[in-house]
Design an enzyme around this catalytic site. Structure first.
Site, PDB file in Angstrom:
ATOM      1  N   ASP A   1       8.421  -1.706  -5.196  1.00 45.19           N
ATOM      2  CA  ASP A   1       8.806  -0.324  -5.511  1.00 45.19           C
ATOM      3  C   ASP A   1       9.225  -0.178  -6.977  1.00 45.19           C
ATOM      4  O   ASP A   1       9.593  -1.142  -7.633  1.00 45.19           O
ATOM      5  CB  ASP A   1       9.993   0.033  -4.590  1.00 45.19           C
ATOM      6  CG  ASP A   1      10.079   1.517  -4.293  1.00 45.19           C
ATOM      7  OD1 ASP A   1       9.185   2.265  -4.725  1.00 45.19           O
ATOM      8  OD2 ASP A   1      11.037   1.935  -3.645  1.00 45.19           O
TER       9      ASP A   1
ATOM     10  N   HIS B   1       1.629   1.572 -12.207  1.00 41.54           N
ATOM     11  CA  HIS B   1       0.830   0.887 -11.174  1.00 41.54           C
ATOM     12  C   HIS B   1       0.024  -0.260 -11.789  1.00 41.54           C
ATOM     13  O   HIS B   1      -0.072  -1.350 -11.215  1.00 41.54           O
ATOM     14  CB  HIS B   1      -0.110   1.884 -10.493  1.00 41.54           C
ATOM     15  CG  HIS B   1       0.615   2.969  -9.752  1.00 41.54           C
ATOM     16  ND1 HIS B   1       1.764   2.752  -9.038  1.00 41.54           N
ATOM     17  CD2 HIS B   1       0.340   4.296  -9.632  1.00 41.54           C
ATOM     18  CE1 HIS B   1       2.172   3.887  -8.499  1.00 41.54           C
ATOM     19  NE2 HIS B   1       1.326   4.842  -8.839  1.00 41.54           N
TER      20      HIS B   1
ATOM     21  N   LEU C   1      -1.264 -20.892  -1.136  1.00 40.82           N
ATOM     22  CA  LEU C   1      -0.558 -19.698  -0.647  1.00 40.82           C
ATOM     23  C   LEU C   1      -1.556 -18.660  -0.125  1.00 40.82           C
ATOM     24  O   LEU C   1      -2.636 -18.469  -0.725  1.00 40.82           O
ATOM     25  CB  LEU C   1       0.252 -19.113  -1.806  1.00 40.82           C
ATOM     26  CG  LEU C   1       1.000 -17.797  -1.573  1.00 40.82           C
ATOM     27  CD1 LEU C   1       2.385 -17.852  -2.199  1.00 40.82           C
ATOM     28  CD2 LEU C   1       0.216 -16.616  -2.122  1.00 40.82           C
TER      29      LEU C   1
END
Ligand SMILES: CCc1cc(N2CCCCCC2)n2ncc(-c3ccc(F)cc3)c2n1
Length: 236
Positions: free
Chosen positions: A16, A33, A127
């Protein structure tokens, strides 16, 4: 530095504060963004090197379609931008891409890009970078209940056979263990329809830092604090 203890296998992050990051710099929201996208790569590498097994990132919620059309249009191009820019590094880091959400509602170009990346990285053993894309927990739970109801109606399942494991097998996260730690950046302290079932015993960490400003050092600091917590899982 590898994790001291292996009790942090699955980390989830609500990324956020990207719009606010841009506004503070008198930049358009999309600049936030874009910066946030670059930080996904940075934090992914840091998490991989810390030995974290799964990193789930809340990239787009089922509620985000309500944002201005232009912004949604830009956001839907970010997966392509991300892989164009970072796929070589992700392969070098042995990262496997997974995407979970209601993917059939994505623009075809976005859908194709993410599925190509999943295919391209499927043999990687490092990962798992798990993007929640057009994901919403209440819709996920509603879909699971409808599927289970259908199985009962079809005499494939009895009501007394509906266990927590049966429910979890119908969730989009069925291949993963529950998140051990969930981080939310930019000061808000709410789940926003993210992993509601899966976070029943998850530790939460909130930081005022915006996502674009969230650094590997911030991550390590939160993990150090997490490793000092005693998780009870409902027991003493
Ligand atoms: C579709 C919305 C969206 C927004 C977004 N932001 C904007 C808001 C959150 C902060 C990060 C930057 N990112 N960053 C990476 C991706 C991405 C998603 C899937 C994938 F397979 C590869 C990359 C992304 N996707």
């Amino acid at each position: 530095m590898k994790l001291k203890s292996s009790n942090l296998n699955h980390l989830a992050i609500i990324m956020d504060g990207n719009g606010r990051w841009a506004k503070k710099r008198f930049l358009p929201r999309v600049a936030g963004h874009k910066q946030g996208m670059d930080n996904v790569k940075t934090i992914t590498k840091a998490a991989n090197r810390l030995g974290i097994k799964v990193l789930t990132l809340y990239a787009f919620s089922t509620e985000n379609w309500g944002r201005p059309t232009e912004e949604v249009g830009y956001l839907m191009k970010l997966p392509a931008l991300f892989f164009d820019k970072f796929m070589p590094e992700l392969m070098a880091e042995n990262v496997r891409i997974n995407v979970m959400g209601f993917l059939d509602e994505l623009p075809k170009s976005t859908y194709d890009v993410v599925m190509k990346a999943v295919e391209q990285t499927k043999n990687n053993t490092g990962l798992v970078l798990n993007f929640a894309l057009n994901y919403g927990s209440r819709r996920e739970l509603t879909q699971a209940m409808a599927e289970i109801g259908q199985q009962i109606q079809n005499d494939q399942l009895k009501p007394e056979e509906v266990t927590e494991d049966v429910i979890e097998s119908h969730l989009l996260t069925s291949q993963f263990e529950d998140p051990d730690l969930l981080i939310r950046t930019s000061g808000e302290q709410r789940l926003s329809n993210f992993l509601l079932w899966q976070s029943a015993y998850t530790e939460f960490a909130f930081t005022d830092k915006s996502w674009p400003d969230f650094s590997p050092e911030d991550l390590t600091e939160i993990i150090d604090d997490f490793s000092k917590r005693h998780r009870r899982f409902g027991k003493l």
